[in-house]
Write a protein that holds these residues in place. Structure first.
Motif, short mmCIF file in Angstrom:
data_model
loop_
_atom_site.label_atom_id
_atom_site.label_comp_id
_atom_site.label_asym_id
_atom_site.label_seq_id
_atom_site.Cartn_x
_atom_site.Cartn_y
_atom_site.Cartn_z
N TYR A 230 0.90 -1.17 0.00
CA TYR A 230 0.00 0.00 0.00
C TYR A 230 0.92 1.21 0.00
O TYR A 230 2.13 1.06 0.27
CB TYR A 230 -0.92 -0.01 1.24
CG TYR A 230 -0.16 -0.15 2.53
CD1 TYR A 230 0.29 0.97 3.23
CD2 TYR A 230 0.18 -1.41 3.04
CE1 TYR A 230 1.03 0.84 4.39
CE2 TYR A 230 0.93 -1.55 4.20
CZ TYR A 230 1.35 -0.43 4.86
OH TYR A 230 2.09 -0.54 6.01
N ASP A 261 4.79 3.81 8.25
CA ASP A 261 3.84 2.70 8.12
C ASP A 261 4.02 2.15 6.71
O ASP A 261 3.70 2.82 5.72
CB ASP A 261 2.41 3.25 8.32
CG ASP A 261 1.34 2.16 8.30
OD1 ASP A 261 1.60 1.05 7.82
OD2 ASP A 261 0.21 2.46 8.75
N ASP A 272 2.32 -5.38 6.98
CA ASP A 272 1.83 -4.04 7.33
C ASP A 272 2.43 -3.68 8.69
O ASP A 272 2.00 -4.21 9.70
CB ASP A 272 0.29 -4.10 7.38
CG ASP A 272 -0.34 -2.76 7.70
OD1 ASP A 272 0.37 -1.75 7.77
OD2 ASP A 272 -1.58 -2.74 7.89
N THR A 274 4.24 -0.67 11.39
CA THR A 274 4.50 0.73 11.74
C THR A 274 5.51 0.81 12.88
O THR A 274 5.41 0.06 13.85
CB THR A 274 3.20 1.45 12.18
OG1 THR A 274 2.20 1.27 11.18
CG2 THR A 274 3.45 2.95 12.37
N GLU A 385 -2.21 -2.61 16.11
CA GLU A 385 -1.66 -1.29 15.79
C GLU A 385 -2.30 -0.14 16.57
O GLU A 385 -2.92 0.75 16.00
CB GLU A 385 -1.79 -1.01 14.30
CG GLU A 385 -3.17 -1.28 13.69
CD GLU A 385 -3.19 -0.93 12.20
OE1 GLU A 385 -2.81 0.20 11.85
OE2 GLU A 385 -3.59 -1.80 11.41
N GLU A 411 2.87 -1.03 15.04
CA GLU A 411 2.05 -2.03 14.36
C GLU A 411 2.85 -3.28 14.01
O GLU A 411 3.93 -3.18 13.42
CB GLU A 411 1.48 -1.42 13.06
CG GLU A 411 0.68 -2.41 12.23
CD GLU A 411 0.00 -1.77 11.03
OE1 GLU A 411 0.49 -0.72 10.55
OE2 GLU A 411 -1.03 -2.32 10.58
#
Ligand code: GLY
Ligand code: MN
Ligand code: MN
Length: 443
Positions: A230, A261, A272, A274, A385, A411
């Motif tokens: 992403y 992130d 994913d 962070t 997260e 996260e």
């Protein structure tokens, strides 16, 4: 000719066959149509996740029709026909014969006969599982086929009676990850961890957010991943308080925190992650106070993950730690139950603690059934997260002023195992001291 990688990303064919068997058993007289659209802008093709999940097919323009005891078998596949001129521009195609064999279709056709064959394949089906919402020619074909089949079917007293989203059949299956899927998710996680470690060394005053983005996204590809899962978020200072900040166009200041992130994709599976760290290599007292609260929320929520607990209870664990911390710091005031009832904490912790993770970043699957939160089961993968953000002054909280401009999220990606949980991204340090030690190449 450029050599082609395995389109099924090394998954065992039996896995796809077993998934189709389950779906076919659930279809109950209905037909399922899945497709992988072509991208008219000519960008890199993003394979349709549901189509891949059931068949292993990743070619643009492919269409699969599943229907138990259908006219051409249970699994009919349409792929682009071979065309030397077009393949010269966009690469080799499998063509129907090779694709049919490779993916175990009962019948494989060229997409050129799709409009003719589809109404026949759908005739008499009870309903159709098909994702509405695109402007694709396939959607018109499916709706047209529904109308034609309905006209003919009505005379015989058979459907199709409607169009149902395929998620109803596929989401519950996709939520439970097979060990071969977890292998890909471990690869995605380890690429991300390595890329973050590399990026942390480059942090320093005056460095552009975009430079960190470039290191991460470059490393995701360099290390063999498919790129970012992403758009990478690099938010320094108050930018960290913008939850979906993606401009990444400011330079980092000496006293700033930076929230990063980002996650690599590997074999279509995502990660994913962070981390939030001080540009100078040392947290200020105010930054550290908030970091400790978020880290405690993160740790307690992860510890609570095991089969049998609800996803809502994981959020409540993180939320309660954050509320306790904010009450202690004087950012929130009064009775804890009242803070929960009035949702006063949402001024600082506005999002959920978790989402499912898999082939998509916000992966498919319901979080509740009939109003009751979903119970975690072995094989589910979710993020943890928690975050606290102080975008500006908050009414009724004078102490929040001490923290304005601070945004901290931590996260990690967690698998529910038989015994409890496994943190896929555990190799990336998270303690305040370790994070400080890694910034600016100190590690
Ligand atoms: N990076 C998107 C999310 O954390 O949900
Ligand atoms: Mn996330
Ligand atoms: Mn994230």
């Amino acid at each position: 000719m450029k050599k082609s990688p395995d389109p099924t990303r090394g998954f065992s064919p039996e896995i796809f066959a077993a998934r189709r068997k389950r779906v076919l058993a659930d279809l109950d007289g209905s037909a399922l149509v899945l497709s992988s659209e072509t991208d008219p802008s000519g960008g890199r093709h993003r394979p349709d996740r549901d189509l891949f999940y059931l068949t292993g097919v990743t070619e643009p323009g492919a269409v699969a029709v599943l229907r138990a005891d259908g006219e051409d078998g249970d699994f009919v596949l349409f792929v682009r026909v071979r065309n030397a001129e077009e393949e010269r521009w966009s690469g080799e195609r499998l063509g129907p014969d090779r694709a049919g064999e490779m993916f175990g279709a009962d019948t494989a056709y060229g997409s050129d006969v799709l409009s003719k064959r589809l109404p026949k394949l759908l005739a008499g089906a009870k309903s159709m599982y098909f994702r509405i919402g695109s402007e694709s020619p396939l959607q018109s074909l499916v709706v047209g086929a529904l109308q034609t089949a309905r006209l003919q079917g009505a005379r015989k007293g058979v459907g199709p009676y409607g169009i149902i989203d395929p998620g109803q059949l596929l989401d519950p299956q996709r939520l439970m990850k097979h060990p071969e899927e977890l292998e890909r998710m471990r690869s995605a996680a380890s690429i991300t961890v390595e890329a973050f470690a590399e990026m942390l060394g480059a942090v320093g005053q005056g460095v552009g957010e975009w430079e960190l983005e470039g290191i991460l996204d470059g490393a995701f590809r360099r290390k063999g991943g498919g790129g970012p899962s992403y758009p990478t978020i690099v938010g320094s200072g108050a930018n960290a308080c913008v939850l979906h900040y993606v401009e990444n166009n400011c330079r980092m200041g000496d006293g700033d925190l930076v929230l990063v992130d980002a996650g690599a994709e590997a074999d279509l599976y995502v990660s994913d992650v962070t981390r939030t760290f001080p540009v100078s290599g040392s947290f200020t007292a105010a930054q550290r106070a908030i970091y400790d609260v978020v880290l405690e929320a993160h740790d307690r929520a992860i510890e609570a993950i095991q089969p049998g607990v609800t996803v809502e209870s994981i959020h409540h664990t993180a939320r309660n730690v954050c509320i306790d911390g904010l009450l202690e710091l004087g950012v929130l005031n009064g009775d804890k139950e009242k803070v929960i009832d009035t949702e006063a904490y949402k001024a600082f912790f506005p999002h959920q603690t978790s989402h499912w993770l898999g082939l998509d970043v916000h992966d498919v699957g319901d979080y509740a059934h009939s109003g009751a939160s979903r119970v975690l089961e072995r094989g589910m993968v979710l993020t943890v997260e928690p975050g606290l953000y102080f975008q500006g002054a908050v009414e009724g909280s004078a102490s929040a002023d001490d923290y304005v401009g601070i945004g901290i999220r931590i996260e990690d990606d967690v698998v529910v195992t038989a015994e409890g949980h496994e943190v896929l991204t555990a190799a990336l340090p998270v303690s305040a001291e370790e994070i400080e030690g890694l910034v600016g190449g100190k590690g």
